[in-house]
Design a protein around this motif. Structure first.
Motif, PDB file in Angstrom:
ATOM      1  N   ILE A   1     -48.073 -15.389 -12.977  1.00  0.00           N
ATOM      2  CA  ILE A   1     -48.888 -16.242 -13.848  1.00  0.00           C
ATOM      3  C   ILE A   1     -48.061 -16.702 -15.049  1.00  0.00           C
ATOM      4  O   ILE A   1     -47.380 -15.911 -15.694  1.00  0.00           O
ATOM      5  N   GLY A   2     -48.132 -18.011 -15.295  1.00  0.00           N
ATOM      6  CA  GLY A   2     -47.411 -18.605 -16.408  1.00  0.00           C
ATOM      7  C   GLY A   2     -45.989 -19.026 -16.079  1.00  0.00           C
ATOM      8  O   GLY A   2     -45.269 -19.509 -16.946  1.00  0.00           O
ATOM      9  N   SER A   3     -45.565 -18.868 -14.822  1.00  0.00           N
ATOM     10  CA  SER A   3     -44.177 -19.181 -14.471  1.00  0.00           C
ATOM     11  C   SER A   3     -43.943 -20.648 -14.124  1.00  0.00           C
ATOM     12  O   SER A   3     -42.805 -21.106 -14.111  1.00  0.00           O
ATOM     13  N   CYS A   4     -45.011 -21.382 -13.829  1.00  0.00           N
ATOM     14  CA  CYS A   4     -44.879 -22.804 -13.498  1.00  0.00           C
ATOM     15  C   CYS A   4     -46.267 -23.444 -13.556  1.00  0.00           C
ATOM     16  O   CYS A   4     -47.265 -22.768 -13.814  1.00  0.00           O
ATOM     17  N   LEU A   5     -46.340 -24.736 -13.283  1.00  0.00           N
ATOM     18  CA  LEU A   5     -47.603 -25.470 -13.329  1.00  0.00           C
ATOM     19  C   LEU A   5     -48.628 -24.881 -12.359  1.00  0.00           C
ATOM     20  O   LEU A   5     -49.790 -24.675 -12.718  1.00  0.00           O
ATOM     21  N   ALA A   6     -48.197 -24.600 -11.125  1.00  0.00           N
ATOM     22  CA  ALA A   6     -49.128 -24.074 -10.129  1.00  0.00           C
ATOM     23  C   ALA A   6     -49.711 -22.720 -10.534  1.00  0.00           C
ATOM     24  O   ALA A   6     -50.864 -22.418 -10.235  1.00  0.00           O
ATOM     25  N   TYR A   7     -48.915 -21.911 -11.239  1.00  0.00           N
ATOM     26  CA  TYR A   7     -49.369 -20.589 -11.637  1.00  0.00           C
ATOM     27  C   TYR A   7     -49.795 -20.524 -13.105  1.00  0.00           C
ATOM     28  O   TYR A   7     -49.791 -19.453 -13.712  1.00  0.00           O
TER      29      TYR A   7
END
Length: 192
Positions: A170-176
């Protein structure tokens, strides 16, 4: 969708080709391999190699990580087929110092500490961050499948599940992103 058309005519000068692969080994470990090749579209002179014709690699390097399901590197092997200088292949054996390093938080720092600067090779080091991603892409899905199968077996036996099968990045990219519909779908699926 490819990139937009270039704004002007252009001529190819340099190509860096990188291929990475992840393999499941018969002994339960994983091989993560990378091959890097740099070529030019023109011939040029090199201090150590003399004339290098167009298309002949300036750099040709290999790297293999042997990794466990716990994401700890068991062994690292490097090889240099092509390099601009005769001394360059001498850095390859130093990459064995990565044995024992965990791929995860602090990985890039550990790489720098063990094979950074003049004991390593810039090009081989650059491959390692991407190889870490390939390790996660190779090992993670197999590990999660085994965990799902074990959870199903426990459920069928009337036993409680072992806990979350996987931790989302969570928080690592747009999808997450924390409020992403992708995260919501994964969390709902994990609660089933």
């Amino acid at each position: 969708m490819p990139l937009s058309a270039p704004e002007t005519d252009r001529r190819l000068i340099h190509t860096r080709a990188i291929e990475m692969q992840g393999f499941a080994r018969a002994d339960g470990l994983y091989d993560i391999e990378a091959h890097l090749v740099d070529t030019k579209t023109y011939a040029f002179e090199n201090m150590d190699r003399g004339a290098i014709p167009a298309g002949e690699p300036l750099h040709g390097m290999w790297l293999r990580l042997v990794v466990g399901e716990d994401m700890v590197i068991r062994a690292c092997e490097a090889s240099t087929d092509f390099a601009p200088y005769a001394v360059c292949p001498g850095a390859a054996p130093n990459f064995s110092a990565l044995a024992g390093v965990s791929i995860g938080v602090g990985f890039n720092r550990a790489v720098k500490d063990r094979v950074g600067g003049s004991v390593g090779c810039t090009h081989l080091r650059e491959l390692l961050a991407q190889m870490a991603t390939v390790a996660f892409q190779t090992i993670g899905p197999l590990k999660w499948r085994k965990a799902r199968e074990e959870a199903a077996r426990l459920k069928e036996a009337g036993l409680p599940p072992p806990g979350p099968i996987r931790k989302l990045p969570i928080g690592s990219c747009l999808a997450y992103a924390p409020d992403s519909p992708v995260v919501a779908r994964h969390q709902a699926a994990m609660e089933e």
